[in-house]
Design a protein around this motif. Structure first.
Motif, PDB file in Angstrom:
ATOM      1  N   ARG A 133       0.763  -1.219  -0.076  1.00  0.00           N
ATOM      2  CA  ARG A 133      -0.035  -0.073   0.020  1.00  0.00           C
ATOM      3  C   ARG A 133       0.760   1.204  -0.089  1.00  0.00           C
ATOM      4  NH1 ARG A 133      -2.789  -4.015  -0.075  1.00  0.00           N
ATOM      5  NH2 ARG A 133      -4.868  -4.498   0.933  1.00  0.00           N
ATOM      6  N   HIS A 134       2.225   1.144   0.486  1.00  0.00           N
ATOM      7  CA  HIS A 134       3.001   2.260   0.545  1.00  0.00           C
ATOM      8  C   HIS A 134       3.545   2.672  -0.851  1.00  0.00           C
ATOM      9  CE1 HIS A 134       4.027   1.715   4.867  1.00  0.00           C
ATOM     10  NE2 HIS A 134       3.106   1.119   4.910  1.00  0.00           N
ATOM     11  N   PHE A 139      -3.067   5.362  -2.029  1.00  0.00           N
ATOM     12  CA  PHE A 139      -2.689   5.438  -0.502  1.00  0.00           C
ATOM     13  C   PHE A 139      -1.781   6.603  -0.450  1.00  0.00           C
ATOM     14  CE2 PHE A 139      -4.752   1.318  -0.797  1.00  0.00           C
ATOM     15  CZ  PHE A 139      -5.504   1.197   0.593  1.00  0.00           C
ATOM     16  N   ARG A 143      -2.545   9.761   2.167  1.00  0.00           N
ATOM     17  CA  ARG A 143      -1.711   9.968   3.137  1.00  0.00           C
ATOM     18  C   ARG A 143      -1.172  11.444   3.307  1.00  0.00           C
ATOM     19  NH1 ARG A 143       2.347   7.917   6.754  1.00  0.00           N
ATOM     20  NH2 ARG A 143       4.105   8.865   6.899  1.00  0.00           N
ATOM     21  N   ALA A 194      -2.471  -0.482   6.254  1.00  0.00           N
ATOM     22  CA  ALA A 194      -3.015   0.695   5.535  1.00  0.00           C
ATOM     23  C   ALA A 194      -3.626   1.899   6.299  1.00  0.00           C
ATOM     24  CB  ALA A 194      -4.029   0.190   4.480  1.00  0.00           C
ATOM     25  N   TRP A 197      -0.486   3.493   8.572  1.00  0.00           N
ATOM     26  CA  TRP A 197       0.213   4.455   7.672  1.00  0.00           C
ATOM     27  C   TRP A 197      -0.175   5.485   6.969  1.00  0.00           C
ATOM     28  CZ3 TRP A 197       1.118   5.174   2.400  1.00  0.00           C
ATOM     29  CH2 TRP A 197       2.088   5.647   1.820  1.00  0.00           C
ATOM     30  N   THR A 198      -1.688   5.264   6.445  1.00  0.00           N
ATOM     31  CA  THR A 198      -2.210   6.237   5.603  1.00  0.00           C
ATOM     32  C   THR A 198      -2.438   7.255   6.388  1.00  0.00           C
ATOM     33  OG1 THR A 198      -3.083   4.684   4.209  1.00  0.00           O
ATOM     34  CG2 THR A 198      -4.126   6.914   4.039  1.00  0.00           C
ATOM     35  N   THR A 199      -3.231   7.115   7.935  1.00  0.00           N
ATOM     36  CA  THR A 199      -3.552   8.286   8.703  1.00  0.00           C
ATOM     37  C   THR A 199      -2.556   8.757   9.389  1.00  0.00           C
ATOM     38  OG1 THR A 199      -4.287   6.664  10.733  1.00  0.00           O
ATOM     39  CG2 THR A 199      -5.828   7.076   8.871  1.00  0.00           C
TER      40      THR A 199
END
Length: 339
Positions: A133-134, A139, A143, A194, A197-199
């Motif tokens: 997802r990174h 994503f 982010r 996800a 890391w995203t939030t």
């Protein structure tokens, strides 16, 4: 080697000749900066199949990964083995001065994950974890919404469905001694990562309910997590393993609206921005532009840059996952410690 280009092609050894070993291994073979020179797998059949796929001759195929690490001239390793083996294999590679690209999860033990995170942060070796997802444009853009503004996520709902329990019956993925648990440690690990890391949020506690497929309550086929975060935000994270198909939905709300990240199967995810008076599918995402893990891993070795998915990121996932299993078994809310 960190911070400078290697004089020749990066020499990669593959540990685990299954799906990750062959698919990501092929990406190393196709990148002009690297080549796969050896592989290790306990299965003779897997070794032969992976050897054919990666053009590795029998003389550089090993049953024991330690023998490969000791015998071959390597610069890096790709680890694509069952989850429970990751810690010892990552450690063995780092001890020999090698860079490491390890499939998720980094480990199934909180303290071991913390140890590797601290080690990676004080080393010139690259330790990258395979949370893709990174590298997914949807994503990455989502982010940036919270990283580049005063907005902060307030409420998150995330779920993934899959025919996991029937598809992987009688495989290592449903053997907790090899996988560390059930679907929460497999496909669900991507979902947990996800969200975190995203939030960019820090979890503080979790209350979990699970339906287990085994008598020892180790292999979850359904998991529902309610997570509390430092800033007062909350998240509902659900993993359902007895569905007819794969669907992923992550909805993150802040004070101005929401971001929806959604998709089917393993296709790139669609990013939708929700506002009070509008709904917009992001026009800026090139779904064909996503970078592959091998290329990014090599970039990090050559440049000395921090990898997109770090051991510290993976430590947070393991810490939350382990706390969720504890909560599901004792029926209480459990603190998530990231110290």
């Amino acid at each position: 080697m960190s911070g400078q280009s290697p004089p020749e092609k990066l020499r990669v050894g593959v540990i685990g000749g299954g799906f990750i070993g062959t698919t990501v291994g092929r990406a190393f073979e196709e990148d002009p900066r690297s080549t796969v020179v050896a592989l290790a797998d306990v299965s003779e059949v897997a070794r032969a199949e992976a050897g054919n796929a990666l053009y590795v001759g029998q003389g550089s195929q090993y049953e024991r990964y330690e023998a490969m690490l000791d015998a071959e001239e390597l610069d890096a390793v790709l680890i694509g083995t069952p989850h429970a083996f990751h810690y010892e294999q990552v450690t063995a590679a780092l001890d020999r001065g090698l860079h490491v690209l390890c499939d998720k999860p980094l480990t199934t033990d909180r303290e071991k994950a913390r140890e590797l995170a601290e080690r990676a942060e004080t080393s010139d070796q690259v330790l990258m974890v395979g949370y893709q997802r990174h590298l997914n444009e949807a994503f990455v853009e989502a982010r940036e919404r919270w990283a580049d503004s005063e907005l902060t996520p307030r409420f998150i709902s995330a779920e993934i469905t899959q025919d996991w329990i029937s598809r992987f019956e009688d495989t290592w993925r449903t053997d907790p001694d090899l996988s560390g648990g059930g679907n929460l440690y497999d496909t669900g690990s991507h979902l947990v990562d996800a969200v975190l890391w995203t939030t960019g949020l820090t979890p503080t506690s979790v209350q979990a309910e699970m339906k287990f497929a085994d008598e020892d309550d180790r292999v979850d086929e359904r998991a529902q997590l309610t997570v509390a975060f430092e800033n007062g935000a909350s998240a509902s994270i659900s993993v359902f393993s007895d569905a007819p198909c794969v669907r992923e939905h992550i909805h993150v709300w802040d004070d101005e609206g929401a971001v929806y990240l959604e998709g089917r199967q393993w296709e790139p995810r669609q990013l939708t921005e929700i506002r009070e008076d509008s709904t917009t599918v992001s026009p800026y995402i090139d779904q064909q532009r996503g970078e592959d893990k091998a290329a990014v891993f090599i970039d990090c070795i050559e440049s000395g840059k921090t990898p997109p998915a770090t051991a510290r990121d993976a430590f947070a996932v393991t810490a939350l996952t382990e706390a969720a299993y504890e909560s599901a078994r004792n029926g209480e809310r459990v603190t998530v410690s990231l110290d």
